[in-house]
Scaffold this motif. Sequence first.
Motif, PDB file in Angstrom:
ATOM      1  N   LEU A   1       0.800  -1.222   0.000  1.00  0.00           N
ATOM      2  CA  LEU A   1       0.000   0.000   0.000  1.00  0.00           C
ATOM      3  C   LEU A   1       0.824   1.260   0.000  1.00  0.00           C
ATOM      4  CD1 LEU A   1      -2.954  -1.136   2.159  1.00  0.00           C
ATOM      5  CD2 LEU A   1      -3.089  -0.145  -0.100  1.00  0.00           C
ATOM      6  N   ASN A   2       2.101   1.166   0.320  1.00  0.00           N
ATOM      7  CA  ASN A   2       2.885   2.392   0.323  1.00  0.00           C
ATOM      8  C   ASN A   2       3.971   2.375  -0.750  1.00  0.00           C
ATOM      9  OD1 ASN A   2       4.312   4.700   0.944  1.00  0.00           O
ATOM     10  ND2 ASN A   2       3.898   4.532   3.115  1.00  0.00           N
ATOM     11  N   PHE A   3       4.944   1.478  -0.579  1.00  0.00           N
ATOM     12  CA  PHE A   3       6.080   1.465  -1.513  1.00  0.00           C
ATOM     13  C   PHE A   3       5.638   1.104  -2.918  1.00  0.00           C
ATOM     14  CE2 PHE A   3       8.318  -0.059   2.519  1.00  0.00           C
ATOM     15  CZ  PHE A   3       8.441   1.233   2.977  1.00  0.00           C
ATOM     16  N   ARG A   4       4.605   0.237  -2.990  1.00  0.00           N
ATOM     17  CA  ARG A   4       4.225  -0.254  -4.314  1.00  0.00           C
ATOM     18  C   ARG A   4       2.737  -0.029  -4.527  1.00  0.00           C
ATOM     19  NH1 ARG A   4       4.759  -6.340  -5.287  1.00  0.00           N
ATOM     20  NH2 ARG A   4       2.556  -5.909  -5.230  1.00  0.00           N
ATOM     21  N   GLY A   5       2.255   1.160  -4.088  1.00  0.00           N
ATOM     22  CA  GLY A   5       0.829   1.449  -4.130  1.00  0.00           C
ATOM     23  C   GLY A   5       0.218   1.320  -5.516  1.00  0.00           C
ATOM     24  N   TYR A   6       1.008   1.593  -6.550  1.00  0.00           N
ATOM     25  CA  TYR A   6       0.497   1.496  -7.923  1.00  0.00           C
ATOM     26  C   TYR A   6      -0.081   0.112  -8.219  1.00  0.00           C
ATOM     27  CZ  TYR A   6       2.510   5.919  -9.408  1.00  0.00           C
ATOM     28  OH  TYR A   6       2.784   7.248  -9.561  1.00  0.00           O
ATOM     29  N   ASP A   7       0.648  -0.912  -7.780  1.00  0.00           N
ATOM     30  CA  ASP A   7       0.208  -2.284  -8.044  1.00  0.00           C
ATOM     31  C   ASP A   7      -1.175  -2.547  -7.472  1.00  0.00           C
ATOM     32  OD1 ASP A   7       2.668  -2.655  -9.128  1.00  0.00           O
ATOM     33  OD2 ASP A   7       2.897  -4.666  -8.264  1.00  0.00           O
ATOM     34  N   THR A   8      -1.337  -2.169  -6.197  1.00  0.00           N
ATOM     35  CA  THR A   8      -2.622  -2.414  -5.547  1.00  0.00           C
ATOM     36  C   THR A   8      -3.719  -1.592  -6.212  1.00  0.00           C
ATOM     37  OG1 THR A   8      -1.342  -2.682  -3.548  1.00  0.00           O
ATOM     38  CG2 THR A   8      -3.704  -2.593  -3.304  1.00  0.00           C
ATOM     39  N   LEU A   9      -3.374  -0.360  -6.608  1.00  0.00           N
ATOM     40  CA  LEU A   9      -4.349   0.478  -7.314  1.00  0.00           C
ATOM     41  C   LEU A   9      -4.789  -0.218  -8.605  1.00  0.00           C
ATOM     42  CD1 LEU A   9      -5.847   3.127  -7.579  1.00  0.00           C
ATOM     43  CD2 LEU A   9      -3.881   4.088  -8.717  1.00  0.00           C
ATOM     44  N   LEU A  10      -3.813  -0.752  -9.332  1.00  0.00           N
ATOM     45  CA  LEU A  10      -4.154  -1.414 -10.592  1.00  0.00           C
ATOM     46  C   LEU A  10      -4.956  -2.689 -10.341  1.00  0.00           C
ATOM     47  CD1 LEU A  10      -0.985  -0.840 -12.748  1.00  0.00           C
ATOM     48  CD2 LEU A  10      -3.195   0.278 -12.859  1.00  0.00           C
ATOM     49  N   GLU A  11      -4.691  -3.365  -9.217  1.00  0.00           N
ATOM     50  CA  GLU A  11      -5.470  -4.570  -8.910  1.00  0.00           C
ATOM     51  C   GLU A  11      -6.938  -4.242  -8.707  1.00  0.00           C
ATOM     52  OE1 GLU A  11      -1.834  -7.025  -6.865  1.00  0.00           O
ATOM     53  OE2 GLU A  11      -3.490  -6.353  -5.607  1.00  0.00           O
TER      54      GLU A  11
END
Lengths: 101, 320
Positions: free
Chosen positions: B152-162
């Motif tokens: 949710l922080n370092f790789r927030g983009y991934d979760t957003l795209l999920e």
Amino acid sequence: MQAVIAIVLVSLGGAFFFAGTVGLLRFPDVFTRLHALAKADNVGLGFICLGLAVASGSLWVALKIFLIWFLALFASTVSCFLLARYGLYSMTNNGSKERRP
Amino acid sequence: MIAVGVLIDVLLALGLVWLGWRTLQHPQLFRALVFFVVFGLVMAISWARLHAPDLALVEAAVGAGLTGALLLNTYRDLERGHVNHWDEVRDDLDSYARPVAQGFLLASVLALLTLLGWSLWHLPPSDLVVAAAVKEHLGVSGASHPVTAVLLNFRGYDTLLEIVVLFIAIVGVWSFHVLSAIDDGSMLPLDSSELLNSLVHRLVPLIIIVASYLLWVGAHGPGGAFQAGAVLASIGIIFSLTGSLAPTTQSTLGVRFFVALGLLVFLGVGLTLLVVGEGFLHYPHELAGALILTIELALMISIALVLVLLFNNAAGVRRR
């Protein structure tokens, strides 16, 4: 000592699971199979939970483990009943006395 | 004891390959589904053995549980003839598409394996650089669990795209929606069972507690929005299966709002941060914890709702 008791209890649970699985594979129809599964799984899981509770050595963890066992008991009772009723239903609806596996 | 651990790992690895093979190759659809569910369970155990309880939870809840229920539901519709054309599709597959599809699948798998093996081969001998970086910055992430911090922080983009993928999935289902495919939900003679009702009434509060716990604990232990959402969705699925919820062909404004909520909140937070000059999804340190919890709460609601709607193949659900 604690570890020995835990191992004995978990093995006993495993034995019940084994017997239940043999029953599931070998018994002829849905009712006897359910009988084997429900009995063996409930008692087997009970022994495994008891063994793990002893192994954990903590009352709090033991309570959580027994909550899992209690939920499994509850769910397996109801699903066993539903399966048996569906078995009975499909038997009578087919108009044949033949018990279907 | 080490030998026993290795033995279990080898059994799990071989079992996974065998189960995967049986799932793909079994001629009987129903048995293939059962193999798929067992595959999910063994996969969950494997994740637990790899010290990744987060993934184990997701795999057990989504992979084995929800997807299994979804596939079994679809199988029932196929058996009842709600979904037509299945035989034609299968015949087509049998006649010409299958060798092509299998060849394509085999080539893809081989390519992927080669790529993975190649990248593994070229990894630096001690691949702890990333892990060390995560550990170092854990304090400023607003989460005390490394996985949550990364997701949710370092790789927030991934979760957003999920969550975008999930959103697009439900919009896709709505676009292709076929009225006749809606099931009336009257499956077995279940309706009149006191026993089943008592189970449902006792399970549902417990499920809500577990989902809330998973969401809350996600900040500092294994858990999080996807796990909590999947667990929460099981309530909707239980109610759908026992006939308390019926699918509808029209979605209300409320349903649409809650489906979009996770995406809206996630994007809203990200864009607000961009406007105030922090950078997209770049949480300021002192607000990170609260923001992550807010996003996770919204994500959980949307995920649960989308999963229930996907299960029902419906635009909305109503009480019955």
